[in-house]
Design a protein around this motif. Structure first.
Motif, PDB file in Angstrom:
ATOM      1  N   ALA A 187       1.249  44.978 -18.127  1.00 15.47           N
ATOM      2  CA  ALA A 187      -0.112  44.749 -18.444  1.00 15.47           C
ATOM      3  C   ALA A 187      -0.103  43.901 -19.809  1.00 15.47           C
ATOM      4  CB  ALA A 187      -0.952  45.859 -18.462  1.00 15.47           C
ATOM      5  N   ASN A 188       0.496  44.504 -20.856  1.00 14.07           N
ATOM      6  CA  ASN A 188       0.488  43.745 -22.138  1.00 14.07           C
ATOM      7  C   ASN A 188       0.948  42.436 -22.296  1.00 14.07           C
ATOM      8  OD1 ASN A 188       2.795  45.150 -22.145  1.00 14.07           O
ATOM      9  ND2 ASN A 188       2.822  45.438 -24.677  1.00 14.07           N
ATOM     10  N   PHE A 189       2.019  42.263 -21.360  1.00 14.72           N
ATOM     11  CA  PHE A 189       2.551  40.944 -21.348  1.00 14.72           C
ATOM     12  C   PHE A 189       1.579  39.886 -20.744  1.00 14.72           C
ATOM     13  CE2 PHE A 189       5.136  37.731 -18.769  1.00 14.72           C
ATOM     14  CZ  PHE A 189       5.854  37.039 -19.810  1.00 14.72           C
ATOM     15  N   ALA A 190       0.583  40.152 -19.698  1.00 16.79           N
ATOM     16  CA  ALA A 190      -0.482  39.516 -19.406  1.00 16.79           C
ATOM     17  C   ALA A 190      -1.405  39.173 -20.351  1.00 16.79           C
ATOM     18  CB  ALA A 190      -1.147  40.203 -17.997  1.00 16.79           C
ATOM     19  N   ILE A 191      -1.712  40.168 -21.159  1.00 13.03           N
ATOM     20  CA  ILE A 191      -2.773  40.146 -22.196  1.00 13.03           C
ATOM     21  C   ILE A 191      -1.984  39.087 -23.367  1.00 13.03           C
ATOM     22  CG2 ILE A 191      -3.791  41.377 -24.287  1.00 13.03           C
ATOM     23  CD1 ILE A 191      -3.712  43.918 -22.163  1.00 13.03           C
ATOM     24  N   MET A 192      -0.888  38.939 -23.618  1.00 11.48           N
ATOM     25  CA  MET A 192      -0.204  38.425 -24.460  1.00 11.48           C
ATOM     26  C   MET A 192      -0.384  36.690 -24.079  1.00 11.48           C
ATOM     27  SD  MET A 192       3.467  40.211 -25.363  1.00 11.48           S
ATOM     28  CE  MET A 192       3.415  41.907 -26.073  1.00 11.48           C
ATOM     29  N   LEU A 193      -0.029  36.621 -22.842  1.00 10.53           N
ATOM     30  CA  LEU A 193      -0.224  35.229 -22.441  1.00 10.53           C
ATOM     31  C   LEU A 193      -1.533  34.872 -22.447  1.00 10.53           C
ATOM     32  CD1 LEU A 193       2.185  35.396 -19.349  1.00 10.53           C
ATOM     33  CD2 LEU A 193       2.646  34.337 -21.678  1.00 10.53           C
ATOM     34  N   ALA A 194      -2.523  35.748 -22.041  1.00 11.14           N
ATOM     35  CA  ALA A 194      -3.990  35.160 -22.013  1.00 11.14           C
ATOM     36  C   ALA A 194      -4.602  34.922 -23.347  1.00 11.14           C
ATOM     37  CB  ALA A 194      -4.528  36.510 -21.251  1.00 11.14           C
ATOM     38  N   GLY A 195      -4.045  35.866 -24.153  1.00  7.56           N
ATOM     39  CA  GLY A 195      -4.809  35.354 -25.489  1.00  7.56           C
ATOM     40  C   GLY A 195      -4.141  34.039 -26.012  1.00  7.56           C
ATOM     41  N   ALA A 196      -2.799  33.910 -26.045  1.00 10.22           N
ATOM     42  CA  ALA A 196      -1.976  32.809 -26.582  1.00 10.22           C
ATOM     43  C   ALA A 196      -2.417  31.637 -25.861  1.00 10.22           C
ATOM     44  CB  ALA A 196      -0.546  32.984 -26.245  1.00 10.22           C
ATOM     45  N   LEU A 197      -2.709  31.709 -24.534  1.00  7.35           N
ATOM     46  CA  LEU A 197      -2.809  30.320 -23.823  1.00  7.35           C
ATOM     47  C   LEU A 197      -4.579  29.852 -23.575  1.00  7.35           C
ATOM     48  CD1 LEU A 197      -0.075  30.620 -21.022  1.00  7.35           C
ATOM     49  CD2 LEU A 197      -0.257  29.104 -23.150  1.00  7.35           C
ATOM     50  N   LEU A 198      -5.201  31.000 -23.632  1.00  3.89           N
ATOM     51  CA  LEU A 198      -6.778  30.574 -23.431  1.00  3.89           C
ATOM     52  C   LEU A 198      -7.379  30.503 -24.656  1.00  3.89           C
ATOM     53  CD1 LEU A 198      -7.501  32.998 -20.356  1.00  3.89           C
ATOM     54  CD2 LEU A 198      -6.688  30.430 -20.383  1.00  3.89           C
ATOM     55  N   GLY A 199      -6.946  31.308 -25.638  1.00  4.82           N
ATOM     56  CA  GLY A 199      -7.516  31.327 -26.843  1.00  4.82           C
ATOM     57  C   GLY A 199      -8.308  32.464 -27.074  1.00  4.82           C
ATOM     58  N   ALA A 200      -9.082  32.706 -28.177  1.00  7.43           N
ATOM     59  CA  ALA A 200      -9.831  34.152 -28.526  1.00  7.43           C
ATOM     60  C   ALA A 200     -10.824  34.275 -27.537  1.00  7.43           C
ATOM     61  CB  ALA A 200     -10.307  34.168 -29.942  1.00  7.43           C
ATOM     62  N   ARG A 201     -11.897  33.108 -27.406  1.00  8.90           N
ATOM     63  CA  ARG A 201     -13.016  33.384 -26.533  1.00  8.90           C
ATOM     64  C   ARG A 201     -12.676  33.638 -24.979  1.00  8.90           C
ATOM     65  NH1 ARG A 201     -17.876  29.084 -26.722  1.00  8.90           N
ATOM     66  NH2 ARG A 201     -17.627  29.802 -28.888  1.00  8.90           N
ATOM     67  N   TYR A 202     -11.674  32.741 -24.707  1.00  9.94           N
ATOM     68  CA  TYR A 202     -11.428  32.944 -23.136  1.00  9.94           C
ATOM     69  C   TYR A 202     -10.692  34.178 -22.728  1.00  9.94           C
ATOM     70  CZ  TYR A 202     -14.268  28.715 -22.295  1.00  9.94           C
ATOM     71  OH  TYR A 202     -15.213  27.851 -22.191  1.00  9.94           O
ATOM     72  N   GLY A 203      -9.787  34.396 -23.948  1.00 12.70           N
ATOM     73  CA  GLY A 203      -8.775  35.497 -23.520  1.00 12.70           C
ATOM     74  C   GLY A 203      -9.714  36.538 -23.485  1.00 12.70           C
ATOM     75  N   PHE A 204     -10.459  37.006 -24.455  1.00 17.17           N
ATOM     76  CA  PHE A 204     -11.410  38.106 -24.509  1.00 17.17           C
ATOM     77  C   PHE A 204     -12.220  38.037 -23.145  1.00 17.17           C
ATOM     78  CE2 PHE A 204     -15.245  40.317 -25.469  1.00 17.17           C
ATOM     79  CZ  PHE A 204     -14.898  41.593 -26.096  1.00 17.17           C
ATOM     80  N   LEU A 205     -12.675  37.121 -22.754  1.00 13.30           N
ATOM     81  CA  LEU A 205     -13.668  37.116 -21.644  1.00 13.30           C
ATOM     82  C   LEU A 205     -12.628  37.589 -20.399  1.00 13.30           C
ATOM     83  CD1 LEU A 205     -16.006  36.306 -20.028  1.00 13.30           C
ATOM     84  CD2 LEU A 205     -15.181  34.075 -19.584  1.00 13.30           C
ATOM     85  N   SER A 206     -11.461  37.057 -20.263  1.00  8.95           N
ATOM     86  CA  SER A 206     -10.832  37.233 -19.153  1.00  8.95           C
ATOM     87  C   SER A 206     -10.285  38.590 -19.030  1.00  8.95           C
ATOM     88  CB  SER A 206      -9.377  36.311 -19.358  1.00  8.95           C
ATOM     89  OG  SER A 206      -8.301  36.571 -18.342  1.00  8.95           O
ATOM     90  N   ILE A 207      -9.773  39.262 -20.227  1.00  4.49           N
ATOM     91  CA  ILE A 207      -9.107  40.594 -20.163  1.00  4.49           C
ATOM     92  C   ILE A 207     -10.466  41.583 -20.186  1.00  4.49           C
ATOM     93  CG2 ILE A 207      -7.881  42.302 -21.313  1.00  4.49           C
ATOM     94  CD1 ILE A 207      -6.391  39.830 -20.214  1.00  4.49           C
ATOM     95  N   GLY A 208     -11.616  41.393 -20.983  1.00  2.00           N
ATOM     96  CA  GLY A 208     -12.562  42.061 -21.123  1.00  2.00           C
ATOM     97  C   GLY A 208     -13.331  42.352 -19.911  1.00  2.00           C
ATOM     98  N   THR A 209     -13.240  41.281 -18.946  1.00  6.41           N
ATOM     99  CA  THR A 209     -14.290  41.108 -17.686  1.00  6.41           C
ATOM    100  C   THR A 209     -13.282  42.441 -16.546  1.00  6.41           C
ATOM    101  OG1 THR A 209     -14.944  39.139 -17.769  1.00  6.41           O
ATOM    102  CG2 THR A 209     -14.558  39.915 -15.618  1.00  6.41           C
ATOM    103  N   VAL A 210     -12.179  42.247 -16.733  1.00  6.08           N
ATOM    104  CA  VAL A 210     -11.139  43.000 -16.104  1.00  6.08           C
ATOM    105  C   VAL A 210     -11.449  44.555 -16.363  1.00  6.08           C
ATOM    106  CG1 VAL A 210      -9.083  43.985 -15.369  1.00  6.08           C
ATOM    107  CG2 VAL A 210      -9.693  41.425 -15.279  1.00  6.08           C
ATOM    108  N   LEU A 251     -13.841  49.698  -9.998  1.00  7.27           N
ATOM    109  CA  LEU A 251     -12.828  49.046  -9.351  1.00  7.27           C
ATOM    110  C   LEU A 251     -11.495  49.331  -9.537  1.00  7.27           C
ATOM    111  CD1 LEU A 251     -14.726  45.606  -9.148  1.00  7.27           C
ATOM    112  CD2 LEU A 251     -14.605  47.307  -7.337  1.00  7.27           C
ATOM    113  N   PRO A 252     -10.684  49.824  -8.795  1.00  2.00           N
ATOM    114  CA  PRO A 252      -9.195  49.920  -9.195  1.00  2.00           C
ATOM    115  C   PRO A 252      -8.454  48.963  -9.497  1.00  2.00           C
ATOM    116  CG  PRO A 252      -9.508  50.068  -6.601  1.00  2.00           C
ATOM    117  CD  PRO A 252     -10.855  49.529  -7.312  1.00  2.00           C
ATOM    118  N   LEU A 253      -8.683  48.394 -10.568  1.00  6.72           N
ATOM    119  CA  LEU A 253      -8.040  46.986 -11.065  1.00  6.72           C
ATOM    120  C   LEU A 253      -6.756  47.403 -11.935  1.00  6.72           C
ATOM    121  CD1 LEU A 253     -11.061  44.622 -11.654  1.00  6.72           C
ATOM    122  CD2 LEU A 253      -9.542  44.984  -9.390  1.00  6.72           C
TER     123      LEU A 253
END
Length: 199
Positions: free
Chosen positions: A42-65, A73-75
């Motif tokens: 899971a934290n590997f996906a978080i690393m990629l999300a933050g690094a590639l999407l930036g702060a705003r969209y990285g937070f949106l991506s992970i925060g939404t889940v 929801l069993p996510l």
């Protein structure tokens, strides 16, 4: 650096994709037997999300889940609701969106694609994609499992540090390679400057 004033379709689409990546990677669990906290990607996906999407969209991506998981929801690891947020791994899960946020914030300030930049990428990923999670994860594990703090460190931190180092190295390598093909960032397009990573 990040130059963005508006939410946009491209960013939201990528946020959804990386959110799905987090869900998929969180199902990759390796139970260790001696601890209630499994090895997870899971934290590997978080690393990629933050690094590639930036702060705003990285937070949106992970925060939404995380929000959807909190609603039942069993996510994450196939679970959701109170059992996820209040269970032994809850302290780690709470920190996921903030890990992506801080990674994105500092990555936007790492210029170039040199080996020096690679080392900075690795350090940011290790500090915020790994060590930050233990700041809330270990104390909560101690509380939820009713065990001493030192034992919580032994069960929920020390065994995972080598794997986290490896994930941070791989994530830094992936991002460095992508910067060759997307020097302005994966969210930018030929006619857009929504996100640019200066070299």
């Amino acid at each position: 650096m990040i130059h963005s004033s508006f939410w946009n379709v491209r960013g939201i689409t990528y946020s959804a994709l990386f959110g799905a990546l987090l869900v998929a990677f969180s199902f990759v669990n390796i139970p260790l037997g001696f601890t209630p906290v499994p090895i997870s990607l899971a934290n590997f996906a978080i690393m990629l999300a933050g690094a590639l999407l930036g702060a705003r969209y990285g937070f949106l991506s992970i925060g939404t889940v995380i929000v959807l998981s909190a609603l039942g929801l069993p996510l994450i690891h196939g679970t959701g609701g109170a059992s996820l947020l209040l269970g032994t791994s809850g302290g780690f899960v709470w920190a996921y969106p903030f890990a992506a946020l801080f990674i994105g914030f500092f990555f936007s300030r790492i210029k170039g694609n040199s080996w020096g930049s690679f080392i900075l990428m690795f350090l940011v990923l290790e500090v915020f994609g790994s060590l930050l999670l233990y700041v809330s994860g270990v104390p909560w594990l101690s509380h939820a499992a009713q065990i001493p703090f030192q034992k919580a460190l032994a069960l929920g931190c020390y065994p995972f540090l080598p794997g986290d180092l490896a994930k941070a190295l791989v994530a830094a390598f992936v991002v460095r390679q992508l910067r060759v093909y997307y020097p302005k960032g994966v969210l930018s397009s030929r006619n857009s400057s929504v996100v640019t990573l200066e070299q």
